[in-house]
Design a protein around this motif. Structure first.
Motif, PDB file in Angstrom:
ATOM      1  N   VAL A 173      39.317  41.445  40.864  1.00 58.92           N
ATOM      2  CA  VAL A 173      38.777  40.981  42.150  1.00 58.92           C
ATOM      3  C   VAL A 173      37.777  42.016  42.655  1.00 58.92           C
ATOM      4  N   LEU A 174      36.542  41.577  42.832  1.00 58.72           N
ATOM      5  CA  LEU A 174      35.512  42.445  43.413  1.00 58.72           C
ATOM      6  C   LEU A 174      35.336  42.005  44.856  1.00 58.72           C
ATOM      7  N   ILE A 175      35.613  42.887  45.784  1.00 63.63           N
ATOM      8  CA  ILE A 175      35.753  42.458  47.178  1.00 63.63           C
ATOM      9  C   ILE A 175      35.104  43.445  48.148  1.00 63.63           C
ATOM     10  N   GLY A 176      34.525  42.915  49.221  1.00 59.83           N
ATOM     11  CA  GLY A 176      33.905  43.758  50.251  1.00 59.83           C
ATOM     12  C   GLY A 176      34.971  44.510  51.024  1.00 59.83           C
ATOM     13  N   GLU A 177      34.868  45.846  51.045  1.00 64.69           N
ATOM     14  CA  GLU A 177      35.859  46.657  51.742  1.00 64.69           C
ATOM     15  C   GLU A 177      35.593  46.679  53.239  1.00 64.69           C
ATOM     16  N   ARG A 178      36.620  47.057  54.001  1.00 65.40           N
ATOM     17  CA  ARG A 178      36.465  47.140  55.457  1.00 65.40           C
ATOM     18  C   ARG A 178      35.368  48.151  55.792  1.00 65.40           C
ATOM     19  N   PRO A 179      34.327  47.737  56.514  1.00 63.72           N
ATOM     20  CA  PRO A 179      33.226  48.662  56.785  1.00 63.72           C
ATOM     21  C   PRO A 179      33.657  49.815  57.689  1.00 63.72           C
ATOM     22  N   GLY A 180      33.160  50.996  57.354  1.00 60.48           N
ATOM     23  CA  GLY A 180      33.372  52.159  58.208  1.00 60.48           C
ATOM     24  C   GLY A 180      32.082  52.459  58.953  1.00 60.48           C
ATOM     25  N   MET A 181      32.078  53.585  59.667  1.00 60.04           N
ATOM     26  CA  MET A 181      30.887  53.938  60.437  1.00 60.04           C
ATOM     27  C   MET A 181      29.827  54.596  59.551  1.00 60.04           C
ATOM     28  N   SER A 182      30.211  55.073  58.368  1.00 63.45           N
ATOM     29  CA  SER A 182      29.203  55.689  57.504  1.00 63.45           C
ATOM     30  C   SER A 182      28.792  54.763  56.363  1.00 63.45           C
ATOM     31  N   ALA A 183      29.579  53.744  56.052  1.00 66.41           N
ATOM     32  CA  ALA A 183      29.211  52.820  54.979  1.00 66.41           C
ATOM     33  C   ALA A 183      29.724  51.422  55.303  1.00 66.41           C
ATOM     34  N   ALA A 184      28.823  50.445  55.278  1.00 65.38           N
ATOM     35  CA  ALA A 184      29.220  49.061  55.551  1.00 65.38           C
ATOM     36  C   ALA A 184      29.105  48.203  54.295  1.00 65.38           C
ATOM     37  N   ASP A 185      28.771  48.836  53.144  1.00 66.65           N
ATOM     38  CA  ASP A 185      28.492  48.060  51.930  1.00 66.65           C
ATOM     39  C   ASP A 185      29.320  48.530  50.746  1.00 66.65           C
ATOM     40  N   SER A 186      30.554  48.993  51.006  1.00 71.10           N
ATOM     41  CA  SER A 186      31.419  49.469  49.921  1.00 71.10           C
ATOM     42  C   SER A 186      32.122  48.303  49.237  1.00 71.10           C
ATOM     43  N   LEU A 187      32.040  48.278  47.904  1.00 70.45           N
ATOM     44  CA  LEU A 187      32.724  47.244  47.132  1.00 70.45           C
ATOM     45  C   LEU A 187      33.983  47.845  46.518  1.00 70.45           C
ATOM     46  N   GLY A 188      35.076  47.089  46.538  1.00 76.60           N
ATOM     47  CA  GLY A 188      36.303  47.513  45.880  1.00 76.60           C
ATOM     48  C   GLY A 188      36.544  46.639  44.659  1.00 76.60           C
ATOM     49  N   ALA A 189      37.204  47.184  43.641  1.00 76.00           N
ATOM     50  CA  ALA A 189      37.561  46.401  42.457  1.00 76.00           C
ATOM     51  C   ALA A 189      39.057  46.551  42.209  1.00 76.00           C
ATOM     52  N   TYR A 190      39.759  45.424  42.089  1.00 78.04           N
ATOM     53  CA  TYR A 190      41.211  45.446  41.889  1.00 78.04           C
ATOM     54  C   TYR A 190      41.546  44.728  40.598  1.00 78.04           C
ATOM     55  N   LEU A 191      42.218  45.429  39.693  1.00 74.95           N
ATOM     56  CA  LEU A 191      42.636  44.833  38.421  1.00 74.95           C
ATOM     57  C   LEU A 191      44.128  44.533  38.467  1.00 74.95           C
ATOM     58  N   THR A 192      44.493  43.304  38.094  1.00 78.33           N
ATOM     59  CA  THR A 192      45.908  42.926  38.061  1.00 78.33           C
ATOM     60  C   THR A 192      46.190  42.201  36.748  1.00 78.33           C
ATOM     61  N   TYR A 193      47.254  42.610  36.075  1.00 80.64           N
ATOM     62  CA  TYR A 193      47.670  42.002  34.814  1.00 80.64           C
ATOM     63  C   TYR A 193      48.769  40.975  35.092  1.00 80.64           C
ATOM     64  N   ALA A 194      48.624  39.787  34.524  1.00 79.28           N
ATOM     65  CA  ALA A 194      49.626  38.716  34.641  1.00 79.28           C
ATOM     66  C   ALA A 194      50.144  38.534  36.065  1.00 79.28           C
ATOM     67  N   PRO A 195      49.239  38.292  37.018  1.00 74.82           N
ATOM     68  CA  PRO A 195      49.690  38.164  38.403  1.00 74.82           C
ATOM     69  C   PRO A 195      50.454  36.877  38.653  1.00 74.82           C
ATOM     70  N   LEU A 196      51.392  36.942  39.587  1.00 74.78           N
ATOM     71  CA  LEU A 196      52.153  35.770  40.022  1.00 74.78           C
ATOM     72  C   LEU A 196      52.015  35.664  41.536  1.00 74.78           C
TER      73      LEU A 196
END
Lengths: 266, 467
Positions: A173-196
């Motif tokens: 999952v590539l997702i927009g992170e909660r914006p802070g005061m120094s960066a509003a364009d941070s992307l997060g990446a979450y890897l999950t194996y066999a999710p339920l």
């Protein structure tokens, strides 16, 4: 200097400039009476405005799709119908809209990428497609990559619902992170194996955060780390805390998939 | 304990029914997103007011008979009921919740009377009455309550407002922390505590920060206390190894299960209390614990037992009061819009938490704050600060420019505290005020001098760091 006016001496300016090498905190701002000088008040407002706009600008899936030439994409929505609902009901943002779920293409996928707006559509518009492209390139032709899912009003756990519905072994999952005061364009990446859905928790995921070149993590570095994590995840059959210590080890080549890889599809 | 009752009322020709005291409290609670997320909020505005009519008629004594979380399941409930003081309760024992509101607002309920009745009040009683009170009521009653605590400075005296100086840094860089510490001191902040949220909970990192703060406090003879906000077990361990721990910190919540999600039990807190008492590092007093709380933490941990978030929050204050803390603050807007959606909901929660904490005898302060996905801004911070200043908050948390670069949220700034002291005529803690005077930071009116452009002794810290 009369009271109430800001007049930092050159000596002070030199000192605060030197101190700011050690911290991004807003120090040595001076005073207008008891309050902040106008310049600094407006600087704070500008940072907050950028963050607010990032949270509230609508997600434009076509922008991401256009930056993924040759890759099929599917648009979905979460069960949170609008931004107001999304912000107040995390449970709905984690779940697919029922009609959209029924239309997802099932298959024998090794991995599905979910591009989710999260709390910064700006981060997603700018950084998601380059990360997908760089990661897919490194995965090579032997890996079955599902159509890229472009998800609106989505939280990280929506990826569990997507992967489960499509029969994919892993989800990124590539997702927009909660914006802070120094960066509003941070992307997060979450890897999950066999999710339920409903069972998988954040402890079952591995995360890269602050993807935003040139100031944060670059696309190639992020892709390298992701591919490395995916390889280890397939070896161990898990992600999350059990994989944590491997984060800084060099990326290993993706091993052959297990004979009956893939999560239960019931 | 008697079984759950049914509570009813009729409003506008419609009958409303609430199947337990917990359901009634939740339905009567002012609107907020967290109660809706939990499925506990009133279904309509009229149902909310109907619940308040029913709640107004509930005798205070009923709260002793019908615990909102079962006695058998929860050690916070056991703490509340087992330590309840019937003699202290006597003056209000015959009142309903509605009558209790009027009594609290009356001249009869002065500082001495409120202090005397405090051991007879339970969190559920004060949460219940808060639901019948307007924002102005919450201010008017809270400002009558006097709670004074001390360690190296004295917190909570009339006409005083203390501040926590919060020089956080995302990697705990000592020079970065020291630079932000200097900034706060030059703006007259830090009399409640110099408190750092560390980037990691590792004992080594925490100890390094403790030693840095201790060195500055000793070198400049600052009458204040330090705290590095790590887990209570880390502090106890560090105390045993001789680290300079002033205050022992812990985040706490209002149910046993929510506390378990923070990795704490009442037993662990008992141990920490005892260990902190033995150190005796205070000079003017012995209150050595520091707690943070906040509405929504129990729901977030899936540990709310069907109780609304404001009532659960008040139960955390029963945990806090067991340990005679120096400081308690609610981190009111930090948790996000799924619990408190906007500035209006955050303000309401801030006033409720301050009111409930004070009535339960706590040295209540606030982290008046918001995140970027909440519908709030620095004007909301100014509004909240002003109301809480009038309400007599013991202290507020302050950050450089109102922007915390470690926790990634906005709180009050050191400038905001200067504003509040100026417009309300509030002064720092007396020991700290004397220190400020001694180092030339007070002007002839007792306000913090603007020392930019002058050779101030404290800037030696900065010059050393800058070199």
């Amino acid at each position: 200097m009369t009271e109430g006016q800001v007049a930092l001496s050159s000596d002070d300016l030199t000192m605060w400039a030197a101190l700011r090498r050690h911290t991004q905190a807003r120090i040595g701002l001076g005073r207008a009476g008891s309050a902040l000088p106008t310049h600094h008040r407006l600087e704070l407002q500008a940072a907050h405005a950028a963050a607010r706009d990032a949270v509230h600008s609508p997600f434009a899936p076509e922008v991401v799709a256009a930056a993924l030439p040759g890759m099929p994409t599917v648009r979905v929505r979460s069960a949170a119908g609008d931004r107001l609902t999304y912000l107040q009901r995390p449970d709905l943002g984690r779940r697919l809209d029922d009609i959209d779920r029924a239309h997802l293409p099932g298959g024998d996928w090794d991995v599905v990428f979910v591009v989710a707006d999260g709390l910064s559509s700006r981060a997603v518009h700018e950084h998601a497609a380059p990360v997908v492209r760089a990661t897919v390139e490194r995965l090579g032709v032997g890996v079955r990559v599902a159509p890229v899912i472009l998800a609106e009003q989505a939280r990280v756990a929506l990826g569990d619902d997507v992967a489960h519905a499509m029969g994919a072994t892993m989800v990124v999952v590539l997702i927009g992170e909660r914006p802070g005061m120094s960066a509003a364009d941070s992307l997060g990446a979450y890897l999950t194996y066999a999710p339920l859905p409903g069972t998988t928790t954040d402890a079952d995921r591995n995360c890269l955060s602050n993807i935003r070149p040139p100031l944060g993590l670059g696309y190639e570095v992020a892709a390298g780390k992701l591919v490395g994590l995916m390889g280890r995840a397939r070896e161990l059959g898990l992600t999350g805390v059990g994989l944590k210590d491997e984060l800084d080890s060099p990326p290993s080549p993706l091993p052959a998939p297990p004979p009956e890889g893939g999560p239960p599809t019931g | 304990m008697s079984a759950m009752s049914t509570y009813t009322s009729t409003l506008g020709g419609h009958s409303y029914r609430f199947d337990s005291l917990a359901r009634l409290l939740a339905a009567a609670s002012p609107e907020r997103s967290g109660d809706r997320l939990a499925g506990l909020a009133a279904d309509s505005a009229r149902e909310r007011v109907a619940a308040r009519w029913a709640l107004a008629d509930v005798p205070l004594a009923r709260f002793l008979a019908e615990p909102v979380v079962p006695y058998e399941d929860d050690d916070v409930t056991r703490l509340i009921l087992d330590t309840h003081d019937l003699a202290a309760f006597a003056p209000v024992a015959g009142l309903t919740v509605g009558g209790f509101r009027e009594w609290l607002l009356s001249a009869e309920a002065d500082a001495e009377t409120l202090a005397a009745v405090e051991p007879g009040l339970t969190p559920e009683m004060v949460a219940a009455v808060s639901k019948l009170m307007g924002n102005a009521d919450l201010v008017a009653v809270a400002r009558k309550v006097r709670v004074v605590t001390s360690f190296r400075s004295t917190i909570g005296l009339p006409g005083r407002l203390a501040t926590r100086l919060q020089p956080n840094h995302p990697t705990d860089d000592p020079a970065g922390v020291a630079a932000a510490l200097l900034d706060g001191l030059l703006l007259g902040s830090g009399d409640a505590v110099i408190g750092i949220n560390p980037a990691t909970d590792s004992p080594k990192a925490v100890r390094d920060l403790l030693e840095l703060l201790d060195e500055v406090i000793q070198r400049y003879r600052i009458p204040t206390q330090s705290c590095v906000l790590c887990h209570v077990t880390t502090s106890v361990d560090l105390m045993e190894r001789g680290a300079p721990v002033d205050l022992v910190f812990q985040s706490i919540a209002g149910t046993q299960a929510a506390n378990a999600s923070f990795g704490v039990t009442l037993g662990l807190l008992d141990e920490a209390y005892e260990a902190a008492g033995k150190l005796n590092r205070g000079t003017v007093g012995r209150n050595a614990l520091y707690f943070e709380t906040g509405q929504g933490s129990a729901l977030s941990a899936d540990a709310h037992h069907g109780v609304d978030q404001q009532t659960v929050e008040a139960r955390a204050y029963a945990v806090a009061r067991r340990y005679d803390p120096l400081l308690v603050n609610t981190v009111v807007g930090f948790i996000g819009p799924e619990y408190l959606y906007d500035g209006r909901q955050i303000l309401r929660a801030a006033l409720e938490d301050h009111f409930c904490g004070k009535l339960l005898g706590l040295p209540m302060g606030l982290d008046i704050c918001y995140t970027n996905h909440a519908d709030a801004d620095d004007d909301d911070v100014a509004t909240m600060l002003t109301m809480l200043g009038v309400a007599g908050a013991s202290f507020v948390i302050c950050t450089p420019g109102g922007d915390d670069i470690m926790l990634n949220y906005q709180s009050a700034s050191y400038h905001d505290a200067l504003y509040l002291r100026e417009v309300l005529g509030l002064r720092p803690a007396p020991e700290f005020e004397a220190w400020l005077e001694g180092i030339g930071l007070l002007d002839e009116r007792g306000a913090i001098r603007d020392v930019s452009g002058t050779a101030h002794p404290l800037t030696a810290i900065g010059k050393e760091l800058a070199a």
